[in-house]
Enzyme design. Structure first.
Site: not given
Ligand code: FA5
Length: 352
Positions: A157, A194, A220, A234, A277, A320
């Site tokens: 990112w 994000h 970004r 988002q 995740v 998620a």
């Protein structure tokens, strides 16, 4: 005396035929003008008359003068009245006439998509929560999501950092508004990269079961192209409960895409890596041209993230995902370049 009577006759006759203000003005000059007025001339000659005649002729001439002034005034009033009537009739307002239609604004295409997505997730039992701050701390954007400062994944990112002076000002303003400063005061401040930043923010103050979505602007620091902008929207989805599996994630995504596009929509999950995740995926959707466009990142919430939120380790599971609403809008409206959404060109925007 005779010439006064003649003057009266001719003056009154002239007066009667006068139709315009201008004519009246020249009449006034002709008879009563200070230099060359006909009646003025008579009055001026009075001095050369014997006393008795001067009295009677003088009186007569003055009477005529007053008479003419009165007539002139009457005429002036009539003309003024006519002028007023004309203005009134010209400028009369018909209050029963319908007003011209005002041009109406409308929602931005990305707002349409956001509202539609929110409705779909609501119908599936998710709560729509506020999108969280766009100016975020390093903690919620990175550290809490299992991305400490020395983690190579930070390079995923490209970040707009906010100078520490601005960070202090933001903290002071929050305090001045009666809000607490950012929860982690030592944290640096950035434009969130994000919406995953809302995950730990939300879990810190809520216990499972959690079924929420939150959407908002993300930023970004990267070169733009047809699929990438420096600002985009988002929508984050977070689901935490006891027995949650990838099957739940897949089903939720399929249901969302089918409702947003059509029951025949083609999506695919690719294994991918996000530190928050495990396992992680990227999800693509097939375009009309048969290519695949990446729409979102997803996965099963990492146990470290649940721990950072203060949950008992091993007790809960969750999935998620963070979907790019600009990409959804590109697919839905067949927009070839994401940058069109923020170009401010009304010819583009009027189509929606
Ligand atoms: C993320 O931002 C993760 N936070 C997603 C996530 C959430 C993963 C929860 C796991 C769990 P990524 O950087 O791939 O992931 O971005 C997600 C989506 O945002 C992309 O698939 C794309 O649809 C959109 N997106 C990313 N960068 C841009 C950009 N520059 N312009 C427009 N859309 C973008």
């Amino acid at each position: 005396m005779e010439s006064i009577n003649a003057l009266r006759k001719s003056a009154l006759r002239r007066l009667r035929s006068i139709k315009h203000k201008e004519e009246l003005r020249s009449f006034e000059v002709e008879f009563l003008g200070r230099k060359k007025g006909k009646l003025t001339a008579v009055l001026r000659r009075l001095g050369s008359l014997p006393h008795r005649e001067r009295m009677s002729i003088g009186q007569e001439a003055n009477t005529l003068r007053l008479e003419l002034l009165e007539e002139i005034n009457k005429k002036k009033n009539i003309f003024a009245e006519h002028a007023m009537q004309e203005i009134l009739s010209k400028e009369a307002v018909d209050i029963t006439f319908p007003p011209p239609k005002r041009p109406r604004g409308h929602l931005h295409p990305l707002t349409h998509i956001r509202l539609e997505a929110e409705e779909i997730f609501s119908s599936m039992g998710f709560s729509v929560i506020p999108g969280g701050p766009e100016v975020e701390t390093e903690y919620y954007n990175f550290d809490a999501l299992n991305i400490p400062s020395d983690h190579p994944a930070r390079d995923l990112w490209d970040t707009f950092w906010i100078s520490s002076r601005s960070s202090k000002v933001i903290d002071q303003k929050r305090k001045a508004r009666g809000r607490s400063a950012f929860r982690v005061p030592t944290s640096k401040v950035l434009l969130r990269t994000h919406t995953s930043s809302v995950q730990v923010r939300h879990m810190e103050s809520h216990q499972p079961p959690i079924r929420i979505i939150a959407s908002g602007k993300t930023f970004r620091y990267e070169a733009t192209d047809a699929k990438h902008d420096t600002e985009f929207i988002q929508l984050e989805c977070l689901f935490v409960d006891k027995n949650v599996s990838v099957a739940h994630l897949k089903h939720t995504l399929s249901a969302f895409f089918q409702k947003m596009f059509s029951p025949k929509v083609a999506i695919r999950l690719r294994p991918s890596y996000f530190p928050f995740v495990e396992p992680g995926f990227e999800v693509d959707m097939r375009t009309a041209e048969g290519e695949w466009l990446e729409m979102l990142g997803a996965g099963m919430v990492h146990q470290q993230v649940l721990k950072n939120a203060g949950y008992i380790p091993g007790h809960w599971k969750g999935f998620a995902f963070g979907v790019g609403l600009d990409r959804i809008a590109m697919m839905k409206y067949k927009i070839p370049d994401v940058r069109l959404f923020r170009c401010g060109d009304v010819r583009f925007l009027r189509q929606f």
